[in-house]
Design a protein around this motif. Sequence first.
Motif, short mmCIF file in Angstrom:
data_model
loop_
_atom_site.label_atom_id
_atom_site.label_comp_id
_atom_site.label_asym_id
_atom_site.label_seq_id
_atom_site.Cartn_x
_atom_site.Cartn_y
_atom_site.Cartn_z
N LEU A 34 -8.06 14.57 6.29
CA LEU A 34 -7.91 16.00 6.02
C LEU A 34 -6.41 16.25 5.87
CD1 LEU A 34 -9.03 18.86 5.80
CD2 LEU A 34 -8.98 19.00 8.30
N GLY A 35 -5.94 16.31 4.61
CA GLY A 35 -4.51 16.28 4.36
C GLY A 35 -3.89 17.65 4.20
N GLY A 36 -2.68 17.78 4.71
CA GLY A 36 -1.86 18.97 4.50
C GLY A 36 -0.39 18.55 4.45
N ASP A 37 0.43 19.39 3.80
CA ASP A 37 1.87 19.12 3.69
C ASP A 37 2.47 18.99 5.09
OD1 ASP A 37 4.61 19.21 3.37
OD2 ASP A 37 4.61 20.94 2.03
N ALA A 38 2.98 17.80 5.43
CA ALA A 38 3.48 17.55 6.79
C ALA A 38 4.79 18.28 7.06
CB ALA A 38 3.67 16.05 7.00
N THR A 39 5.43 18.82 6.02
CA THR A 39 6.68 19.54 6.23
C THR A 39 6.43 21.05 6.35
OG1 THR A 39 7.16 19.88 3.87
CG2 THR A 39 7.90 17.81 4.84
N ASN A 40 5.18 21.46 6.27
CA ASN A 40 4.83 22.88 6.28
C ASN A 40 4.06 23.19 7.57
OD1 ASN A 40 3.41 25.31 5.94
ND2 ASN A 40 3.19 25.03 3.72
N ASP A 41 4.73 23.91 8.51
CA ASP A 41 4.11 24.20 9.81
C ASP A 41 2.76 24.90 9.65
OD1 ASP A 41 6.14 23.22 11.60
OD2 ASP A 41 7.35 24.99 11.13
N ARG A 42 2.69 25.81 8.67
CA ARG A 42 1.43 26.57 8.49
C ARG A 42 0.30 25.66 8.03
NH1 ARG A 42 1.72 32.33 8.88
NH2 ARG A 42 -0.50 32.17 8.51
N ALA A 43 0.61 24.75 7.12
CA ALA A 43 -0.41 23.82 6.64
C ALA A 43 -0.89 22.92 7.79
CB ALA A 43 0.13 22.97 5.49
N VAL A 44 0.05 22.48 8.63
CA VAL A 44 -0.33 21.62 9.75
C VAL A 44 -1.17 22.41 10.75
CG1 VAL A 44 0.55 20.22 11.66
CG2 VAL A 44 1.68 20.13 9.43
N ALA A 45 -0.79 23.67 11.00
CA ALA A 45 -1.60 24.51 11.90
C ALA A 45 -3.01 24.69 11.33
CB ALA A 45 -0.93 25.86 12.11
N ALA A 46 -3.11 24.80 10.01
CA ALA A 46 -4.42 24.96 9.37
C ALA A 46 -5.28 23.71 9.56
CB ALA A 46 -4.26 25.27 7.89
N ILE A 47 -4.65 22.54 9.62
CA ILE A 47 -5.41 21.31 9.88
C ILE A 47 -6.07 21.40 11.26
CG2 ILE A 47 -5.24 18.82 10.36
CD1 ILE A 47 -3.01 18.65 8.27
N PHE A 48 -5.28 21.80 12.27
CA PHE A 48 -5.85 21.91 13.62
C PHE A 48 -6.94 22.98 13.66
CE2 PHE A 48 -1.74 19.91 14.75
CZ PHE A 48 -2.22 18.84 15.48
N ALA A 49 -6.70 24.09 12.97
CA ALA A 49 -7.69 25.17 12.97
C ALA A 49 -8.99 24.70 12.32
CB ALA A 49 -7.14 26.39 12.24
N THR A 50 -8.88 23.99 11.20
CA THR A 50 -10.06 23.55 10.47
C THR A 50 -10.86 22.53 11.27
OG1 THR A 50 -8.93 23.97 8.39
CG2 THR A 50 -10.84 22.51 8.29
N HIS A 74 13.71 6.65 12.02
CA HIS A 74 14.61 5.49 12.03
C HIS A 74 13.77 4.25 11.75
CE1 HIS A 74 18.08 7.77 13.26
NE2 HIS A 74 17.38 8.33 14.23
N PHE A 75 13.90 3.73 10.56
CA PHE A 75 13.05 2.64 10.09
C PHE A 75 13.82 1.34 10.32
CE2 PHE A 75 10.28 0.52 6.94
CZ PHE A 75 9.06 1.08 7.30
N ASP A 100 17.16 15.12 11.63
CA ASP A 100 17.04 16.00 10.47
C ASP A 100 15.72 15.78 9.73
OD1 ASP A 100 17.63 13.42 9.74
OD2 ASP A 100 19.14 13.93 8.24
N SER A 101 14.75 15.19 10.40
CA SER A 101 13.46 14.92 9.76
C SER A 101 12.78 16.22 9.31
CB SER A 101 12.54 14.19 10.75
OG SER A 101 11.29 13.95 10.14
N PRO A 102 12.29 16.27 8.08
CA PRO A 102 11.63 17.49 7.61
C PRO A 102 10.20 17.64 8.13
CG PRO A 102 11.58 15.84 5.88
CD PRO A 102 12.37 15.23 7.01
N ASP A 112 9.28 13.21 20.11
CA ASP A 112 10.49 12.74 19.42
C ASP A 112 10.18 11.54 18.54
OD1 ASP A 112 12.26 14.62 20.44
OD2 ASP A 112 12.39 13.53 22.34
N SER A 113 8.91 11.24 18.37
CA SER A 113 8.51 10.12 17.50
C SER A 113 7.55 10.64 16.45
CB SER A 113 7.84 9.03 18.34
OG SER A 113 6.72 9.57 19.01
N ILE A 114 7.41 9.85 15.38
CA ILE A 114 6.48 10.21 14.31
C ILE A 114 5.68 8.97 13.94
CG2 ILE A 114 6.28 11.02 11.92
CD1 ILE A 114 8.83 12.58 12.27
N ALA A 115 4.38 9.14 13.73
CA ALA A 115 3.51 8.04 13.33
C ALA A 115 3.34 8.08 11.81
CB ALA A 115 2.15 8.19 14.01
N ILE A 116 3.64 6.96 11.15
CA ILE A 116 3.56 6.92 9.69
C ILE A 116 2.74 5.74 9.21
CG2 ILE A 116 5.74 8.14 9.30
CD1 ILE A 116 7.05 5.45 8.84
#
Length: 314
Positions: A34-50, A74-75, A100-102, A112-116
Amino acid sequence: MTIIPATAAAIKQAALLLQTGQLVAFPTETVYGLGGDATNDRAVAAIFATKSRPSFNPLIIHLPDAASAAPLVHFDAAARRLAEKFWPGPLTLVLPRRPDSPVSLLASAGLDSIAIRVPAHPVALALLQAAGRPVAAPSANPSGQVSPTTARHVADGFDGGLTMILDGGPCRVGVESTVLDLTTTPPRLLRPGGITREALEAELGPVALPDASELGAPRSPGMLASHYAPALPVRLDAIGAGPGEALLGFGPAAGASLNLSPEADLTEAAANLFAMLRALDRPPFQAIAVMPIPDHGLGAAINDRLRRAAAPRG
Ligand code: AMP
Ligand code: MG
């Protein structure tokens, strides 16, 4: 909500939907996401809501290639080595978030970490390429139900909330990706999946299993509870700020330092939650007072997070 065969034109349309903050379900080699723009807080909130999740857990961020990871995390050398060997494929890497991660803080549940991950599915890769931005995508099923491996499963699970389901046929792997935490030494296997521990150890040397304290709930957000708390004490159900306190408002609130949603919109509040907690978690404030949030819909997940933040510190 419509199921659409994943033609080139449909993928282009889906990418446009993602760019405007809407949700699109798409196939990967593991399960439908269930995909949403990861840089858009509202889209991410909509994922949780859905998904009707009762709490926020960090989401996997999907990318079209390893090069796209550079601005987000940091790769390091270990990540590069694993990416070369296993991407595209069912391996998720947890890496330190760049300052500065978007990527939305809600997408990583304030960590402080991100899973990719780079999925091995032509439709997913074409969509990610066309979207031109990282896409947060948990499995495309309501919370508590089994993960979907066909477009029909996705449609059966939801009444609405997502705009389009891209049909790319049944998923090949059918189980979730392996999640490997590279922020610790040695790296830790947080979730077993398509790539085995042995295969990882052949590249990296020893890979640890989660600590005893995390066993039993390695997938749950509870495992990460201690990482979520702001440094300052948090007081709930506040009607105003006491001396030295920041006031985090909800709804009409005179004197709020920041307001999760002046219109009392729970999706907006969820979108703002982690960023605002962080913004208030510093001098001159000595504590954070939070106004009451209704406990329905996304409010339940917001309150779960706030109660953890306000719990006595060990
Ligand atoms: P799902 O999207 O349902 O496949 O689940 C995502 C998995 O990745 C869960 O096990 C999460 O706990 C894990 N995960 C995602 N982001 C992080 C992170 N930053 N740190 C640790 N685990 C993560
Ligand atoms: Mg799932």
